[in-house]
Scaffold this motif. Structure first.
Motif, PDB file in Angstrom:
ATOM      1  N   TYR A  23       0.828  -1.144   0.284  1.00  0.00           N
ATOM      2  CA  TYR A  23      -0.078   0.049  -0.069  1.00  0.00           C
ATOM      3  C   TYR A  23       0.854   1.163   0.209  1.00  0.00           C
ATOM      4  CZ  TYR A  23      -2.762   3.776   1.984  1.00  0.00           C
ATOM      5  OH  TYR A  23      -3.501   5.015   2.231  1.00  0.00           O
ATOM      6  N   PHE A  24       1.824   1.331   0.736  1.00  0.00           N
ATOM      7  CA  PHE A  24       2.519   2.583   0.973  1.00  0.00           C
ATOM      8  C   PHE A  24       3.268   2.891  -0.150  1.00  0.00           C
ATOM      9  CE2 PHE A  24       6.399   4.672   2.217  1.00  0.00           C
ATOM     10  CZ  PHE A  24       5.899   5.924   3.143  1.00  0.00           C
ATOM     11  N   PHE A  25       4.010   1.834  -0.847  1.00  0.00           N
ATOM     12  CA  PHE A  25       4.973   2.257  -2.303  1.00  0.00           C
ATOM     13  C   PHE A  25       3.820   2.121  -3.393  1.00  0.00           C
ATOM     14  CE2 PHE A  25       8.028   0.816   0.612  1.00  0.00           C
ATOM     15  CZ  PHE A  25       8.955   2.070   0.852  1.00  0.00           C
ATOM     16  N   ASN A  26       2.473   1.817  -3.341  1.00  0.00           N
ATOM     17  CA  ASN A  26       1.737   1.710  -4.469  1.00  0.00           C
ATOM     18  C   ASN A  26       2.129   0.730  -5.407  1.00  0.00           C
ATOM     19  OD1 ASN A  26      -0.710   2.388  -5.704  1.00  0.00           O
ATOM     20  ND2 ASN A  26       0.297   4.131  -6.708  1.00  0.00           N
ATOM     21  N   LEU A  27       2.612  -0.536  -5.123  1.00  0.00           N
ATOM     22  CA  LEU A  27       3.048  -1.533  -5.750  1.00  0.00           C
ATOM     23  C   LEU A  27       1.901  -2.221  -6.542  1.00  0.00           C
ATOM     24  CD1 LEU A  27       5.763  -3.249  -3.297  1.00  0.00           C
ATOM     25  CD2 LEU A  27       6.165  -1.432  -5.166  1.00  0.00           C
ATOM     26  N   ASP A  28       0.891  -2.421  -6.097  1.00  0.00           N
ATOM     27  CA  ASP A  28      -0.206  -2.996  -7.019  1.00  0.00           C
ATOM     28  C   ASP A  28      -0.366  -1.886  -8.163  1.00  0.00           C
ATOM     29  OD1 ASP A  28      -1.108  -0.911  -5.451  1.00  0.00           O
ATOM     30  OD2 ASP A  28      -3.335  -1.740  -5.181  1.00  0.00           O
ATOM     31  N   MET A  29      -0.793  -0.501  -8.389  1.00  0.00           N
ATOM     32  CA  MET A  29      -0.672   0.114  -9.367  1.00  0.00           C
ATOM     33  C   MET A  29       0.415   0.232 -10.297  1.00  0.00           C
ATOM     34  SD  MET A  29      -3.790   0.579  -9.274  1.00  0.00           S
ATOM     35  CE  MET A  29      -4.133   1.253 -10.896  1.00  0.00           C
ATOM     36  N   LYS A  30       1.751  -0.060  -9.843  1.00  0.00           N
ATOM     37  CA  LYS A  30       2.708  -0.133 -10.580  1.00  0.00           C
ATOM     38  C   LYS A  30       2.754  -1.566 -11.293  1.00  0.00           C
ATOM     39  CE  LYS A  30       5.483   2.898  -7.930  1.00  0.00           C
ATOM     40  NZ  LYS A  30       6.563   3.167  -6.870  1.00  0.00           N
ATOM     41  N   LEU A  31       2.225  -2.588 -10.648  1.00  0.00           N
ATOM     42  CA  LEU A  31       2.263  -3.799 -11.427  1.00  0.00           C
ATOM     43  C   LEU A  31       1.231  -3.744 -12.305  1.00  0.00           C
ATOM     44  CD1 LEU A  31       2.797  -7.025 -11.512  1.00  0.00           C
ATOM     45  CD2 LEU A  31       1.029  -7.210 -10.058  1.00  0.00           C
ATOM     46  N   VAL A  32       0.152  -3.054 -12.194  1.00  0.00           N
ATOM     47  CA  VAL A  32      -0.846  -3.082 -13.344  1.00  0.00           C
ATOM     48  C   VAL A  32      -0.343  -2.114 -14.437  1.00  0.00           C
ATOM     49  CG1 VAL A  32      -3.184  -1.894 -13.714  1.00  0.00           C
ATOM     50  CG2 VAL A  32      -2.939  -3.314 -11.730  1.00  0.00           C
ATOM     51  N   ARG A  33       0.465  -1.052 -14.004  1.00  0.00           N
ATOM     52  CA  ARG A  33       0.644  -0.268 -15.148  1.00  0.00           C
ATOM     53  C   ARG A  33       1.756  -1.022 -16.090  1.00  0.00           C
ATOM     54  NH1 ARG A  33      -0.489   4.035 -17.935  1.00  0.00           N
ATOM     55  NH2 ARG A  33       1.436   4.658 -19.225  1.00  0.00           N
ATOM     56  N   PHE A  34       2.733  -1.967 -15.375  1.00  0.00           N
ATOM     57  CA  PHE A  34       3.801  -2.791 -16.094  1.00  0.00           C
ATOM     58  C   PHE A  34       3.239  -3.544 -17.089  1.00  0.00           C
ATOM     59  CE2 PHE A  34       6.121  -6.727 -16.176  1.00  0.00           C
ATOM     60  CZ  PHE A  34       7.364  -6.325 -16.911  1.00  0.00           C
ATOM     61  N   VAL A  35       1.933  -4.467 -16.703  1.00  0.00           N
ATOM     62  CA  VAL A  35       1.128  -5.402 -17.380  1.00  0.00           C
ATOM     63  C   VAL A  35       0.517  -4.587 -18.514  1.00  0.00           C
ATOM     64  CG1 VAL A  35      -0.649  -6.901 -17.312  1.00  0.00           C
ATOM     65  CG2 VAL A  35       0.941  -6.993 -15.463  1.00  0.00           C
TER      66      VAL A  35
END
Length: 52
Positions: A23-35
């Motif tokens: 949550y803190f590093f917004n890793l879920d949205m970074k993964l979505v952007r990568f995909v």
């Protein structure tokens, strides 16, 4: 019995820390952007059936 409760507590704390870091590093949205960036060229090259 107490040992198993301690192990369950440690697992719960570890899962909380992992989800907080995601949550803190917004890793879920970074993964979505990568995909999304990897799939975009494929969908850009598809044959379009309709004219806009």
């Amino acid at each position: 019995m107490i040992k198993s409760l301690i192990i369950i507590g440690i697992i719960l704390v570890a899962l909380f820390i992992i989800t907080f870091v995601i949550y803190f590093f917004n890793l879920d949205m970074k993964l979505v952007r990568f995909v999304y960036d990897k799939l975009q060229p494929h969908y850009d090259n598809l044959e379009k059936d309709r004219k806009l």
